[in-house]
Motif scaffolding. Sequence first.
Motif, PDB file in Angstrom:
ATOM      1  N   ALA A 345      18.776  35.818  24.731  1.00  0.00           N
ATOM      2  CA  ALA A 345      18.052  36.228  25.940  1.00  0.00           C
ATOM      3  C   ALA A 345      17.002  35.185  26.318  1.00  0.00           C
ATOM      4  O   ALA A 345      16.864  34.811  27.497  1.00  0.00           O
ATOM      5  CB  ALA A 345      17.389  37.593  25.717  1.00  0.00           C
ATOM      6  N   LEU A 346      16.258  34.684  25.327  1.00  0.00           N
ATOM      7  CA  LEU A 346      15.247  33.650  25.590  1.00  0.00           C
ATOM      8  C   LEU A 346      15.898  32.402  26.195  1.00  0.00           C
ATOM      9  O   LEU A 346      15.407  31.845  27.187  1.00  0.00           O
ATOM     10  CB  LEU A 346      14.529  33.280  24.294  1.00  0.00           C
ATOM     11  N   CYS A 347      16.992  31.946  25.586  1.00  0.00           N
ATOM     12  CA  CYS A 347      17.640  30.720  26.048  1.00  0.00           C
ATOM     13  C   CYS A 347      18.219  30.886  27.450  1.00  0.00           C
ATOM     14  O   CYS A 347      18.141  29.958  28.270  1.00  0.00           O
ATOM     15  CB  CYS A 347      18.742  30.316  25.071  1.00  0.00           C
ATOM     16  N   LEU A 348      18.775  32.053  27.749  1.00  0.00           N
ATOM     17  CA  LEU A 348      19.372  32.266  29.071  1.00  0.00           C
ATOM     18  C   LEU A 348      18.311  32.369  30.165  1.00  0.00           C
ATOM     19  O   LEU A 348      18.560  31.993  31.309  1.00  0.00           O
ATOM     20  CB  LEU A 348      20.229  33.533  29.054  1.00  0.00           C
ATOM     21  N   VAL A 349      17.149  32.883  29.827  1.00  0.00           N
ATOM     22  CA  VAL A 349      16.060  32.917  30.809  1.00  0.00           C
ATOM     23  C   VAL A 349      15.566  31.502  31.090  1.00  0.00           C
ATOM     24  O   VAL A 349      15.324  31.124  32.242  1.00  0.00           O
ATOM     25  CB  VAL A 349      14.911  33.797  30.313  1.00  0.00           C
ATOM     26  N   LEU A 350      15.440  30.696  30.030  1.00  0.00           N
ATOM     27  CA  LEU A 350      14.954  29.331  30.195  1.00  0.00           C
ATOM     28  C   LEU A 350      16.021  28.391  30.742  1.00  0.00           C
ATOM     29  O   LEU A 350      15.705  27.393  31.383  1.00  0.00           O
ATOM     30  CB  LEU A 350      14.444  28.800  28.850  1.00  0.00           C
ATOM     31  N   HIS A 351      17.273  28.714  30.493  1.00  0.00           N
ATOM     32  CA  HIS A 351      18.365  27.810  30.877  1.00  0.00           C
ATOM     33  C   HIS A 351      19.574  28.656  31.271  1.00  0.00           C
ATOM     34  O   HIS A 351      20.540  28.766  30.509  1.00  0.00           O
ATOM     35  CB  HIS A 351      18.705  26.894  29.700  1.00  0.00           C
ATOM     36  N   PRO A 352      19.584  29.258  32.465  1.00  0.00           N
ATOM     37  CA  PRO A 352      20.661  30.176  32.869  1.00  0.00           C
ATOM     38  C   PRO A 352      22.027  29.489  32.896  1.00  0.00           C
ATOM     39  O   PRO A 352      22.154  28.361  33.363  1.00  0.00           O
ATOM     40  CB  PRO A 352      20.248  30.605  34.285  1.00  0.00           C
ATOM     41  N   GLN A 353      23.012  30.186  32.373  1.00  0.00           N
ATOM     42  CA  GLN A 353      24.387  29.712  32.448  1.00  0.00           C
ATOM     43  C   GLN A 353      25.325  30.875  32.158  1.00  0.00           C
ATOM     44  O   GLN A 353      24.891  31.932  31.693  1.00  0.00           O
ATOM     45  CB  GLN A 353      24.650  28.564  31.480  1.00  0.00           C
ATOM     46  N   CYS A 354      26.613  30.691  32.437  1.00  0.00           N
ATOM     47  CA  CYS A 354      27.593  31.755  32.234  1.00  0.00           C
ATOM     48  C   CYS A 354      27.910  31.909  30.749  1.00  0.00           C
ATOM     49  O   CYS A 354      28.034  30.912  30.029  1.00  0.00           O
ATOM     50  CB  CYS A 354      28.873  31.450  32.998  1.00  0.00           C
ATOM     51  N   MET A 421       5.409  28.430  23.219  1.00  0.00           N
ATOM     52  CA  MET A 421       4.780  28.946  24.430  1.00  0.00           C
ATOM     53  C   MET A 421       4.320  27.830  25.355  1.00  0.00           C
ATOM     54  O   MET A 421       4.278  28.002  26.580  1.00  0.00           O
ATOM     55  CB  MET A 421       3.611  29.864  24.070  1.00  0.00           C
ATOM     56  N   ASP A 422       3.968  26.678  24.801  1.00  0.00           N
ATOM     57  CA  ASP A 422       3.647  25.515  25.650  1.00  0.00           C
ATOM     58  C   ASP A 422       4.845  25.138  26.516  1.00  0.00           C
ATOM     59  O   ASP A 422       4.705  24.821  27.702  1.00  0.00           O
ATOM     60  CB  ASP A 422       3.241  24.318  24.782  1.00  0.00           C
ATOM     61  N   GLU A 423       6.021  25.170  25.912  1.00  0.00           N
ATOM     62  CA  GLU A 423       7.244  24.872  26.649  1.00  0.00           C
ATOM     63  C   GLU A 423       7.502  25.936  27.718  1.00  0.00           C
ATOM     64  O   GLU A 423       7.903  25.624  28.849  1.00  0.00           O
ATOM     65  CB  GLU A 423       8.429  24.802  25.677  1.00  0.00           C
ATOM     66  N   VAL A 424       7.262  27.191  27.383  1.00  0.00           N
ATOM     67  CA  VAL A 424       7.482  28.285  28.339  1.00  0.00           C
ATOM     68  C   VAL A 424       6.534  28.151  29.531  1.00  0.00           C
ATOM     69  O   VAL A 424       6.933  28.337  30.686  1.00  0.00           O
ATOM     70  CB  VAL A 424       7.295  29.652  27.644  1.00  0.00           C
ATOM     71  N   ARG A 425       5.275  27.829  29.264  1.00  0.00           N
ATOM     72  CA  ARG A 425       4.298  27.693  30.358  1.00  0.00           C
ATOM     73  C   ARG A 425       4.706  26.583  31.320  1.00  0.00           C
ATOM     74  O   ARG A 425       4.502  26.697  32.534  1.00  0.00           O
ATOM     75  CB  ARG A 425       2.915  27.418  29.781  1.00  0.00           C
ATOM     76  N   GLN A 426       5.276  25.512  30.782  1.00  0.00           N
ATOM     77  CA  GLN A 426       5.728  24.418  31.654  1.00  0.00           C
ATOM     78  C   GLN A 426       6.856  24.870  32.580  1.00  0.00           C
ATOM     79  O   GLN A 426       7.028  24.340  33.669  1.00  0.00           O
ATOM     80  CB  GLN A 426       6.211  23.240  30.803  1.00  0.00           C
TER      81      GLN A 426
END
Length: 551
Positions: A345-354, A421-426
């Motif tokens: 779920a985390l990866c798909l939110v940050l990097h959406p793909q099928c 979280m630093d990566e998420v904020r970016q």
Amino acid sequence: MNGNDDFTEQSGYESYGYGEYDTEAGETHSEFEYDRQLCDIPEVVKKFLLYFRDSIDEGALYEIQNLYENTFPKLTEQFFEKRPWPEDDDIAHIVDYDYVFLILYKELYYRHIYGHISGGPTLQQRFGSFDNYCKFFNYILSTSEPVSLDLPDLWLWELIDEFVYQFQSYAQYRARLMKRTAEELDIIAANNDVWNVLCVLNVLYCLIDKSNIKRQLEVHASGGDSDSVAGDFGRHPLYKKLGYFSLVGLLQVHSLLGDYYQAIKVLENIELQSKAQLSYVPSCQITISYYVAFAYMMMRRYSDAIRTLSSVLLYIQRTKQLFSSRSYQNEQINKQMDQMYHLLALCLVLHPQCIDDALQQVLRESYHDKMYKMQCGDLAEFEACFLYACPKFLASSPPSCDDLLDDYVKEPILYQTEVFMDEVRQQRMLPTIRSFLKLYTTLPLPKLATFMYHSQLQAGDGIKKWNPIKALKELVIDLLCFKHKMKNVVWTKGTSGLGGTFQSGSELDFYIDHNMIHIADTKVAHRYGDFFIRKIHKFEELNHKLQLIKI
């Protein structure tokens, strides 16, 4: 630990460096204190121990596996569910003081205490378990020729896995300085070599070196005969399998220490993308997938993480009946499965793909709310998901027993969380940008900046005043961030999980020309034909099985 050169060139196992320590140290916290009067051993247990000893001496793998996987857990549930098995001194006469069997028995004895006894192991038991592992590794490594011992694959994997787990448990136990008594701190300080990280790494590297497993895997991957380079030890099943599982143990230890590059590098010659690997020992391969996917995510290789997670989660879905029985390993697998869905779920939110429809359905049913909050920029939800899904990190060096001002067990995980979280904020604004770009083929920059401003107002980000010039500058930065973050290294071929090429994972591409954004949809159209063909084949296969049942 930046490499394995410091450990693979050790002259022998004696260099592990564990010193003398007092295994008779006083008992510490535990709700259960071992009572010798409870050692009235049932007759059925005596017969089991004797038969178990004989099976190991004779090398009867099928019988050993049955006793290990089925009989031992059943007897545990019947007689020792809430108390330890008898100590080795109490059963030694039953098995004629068989040295090797008593070592293996104590490994199961301590594992049961770690997993089932309320309050966990005492400090004395932690030291005793370490001492027993040292005896076992000395026995198999301090010889000029392979020992005449063979054990089932599952036991060998769980032995290495438990070795790493008990090291992790002791590191966390030691880091909780404020909960230790003065006597405990004195004992810990006097025995710094017990469960030392260098000792654990050295054990794993020595097993790898003794089995020559890296060279074997390298030759096997190139299509050659691995036995031609294995040597006497590498051809012996015990050493070959322990060497392989030690590579996975290193993957775990390096991940716990936060060295993700080295974690994946130790598996360089294991074909991570090969589906055949999953049939080796399921719990081992699931562990590989979990730690590799997590390392990929922390290295910002989201496509590789998603591919790894998708593969193993589909495997678990297809074989879920294997993990339905009650055992500590199956419970661990089921928990890891939930953690891997959180990582997905985390990866798909940050990097959406099928992804596969079956996995998408699970995410939609069980993780929709979490994903929606994260897509809306909820940093608290990102952090909560990460804390649940991540392993229990360790510090590379333990805190000094003289410093009692803080609880150091939380420091490593807080540091790794902050890195994530630093990566998420970016990337916080990227889902919003993506949602707007999907609606247009061309869009003026000032108009998109206005959209972003109103979106932030609705999200309650506390923007005070509209500043067009500042908003345009921030938008350009966010657009460049979008371009950068959607492009990462993706594995394509080869045996090294670190290899790959830079690829864009976004379904959108754009360029800016004179304050105008030109947008192109790069998403490949869904091939409905393939979807229906797969469903038809699945239906025919199911129908065929039903016909066989009727016959």
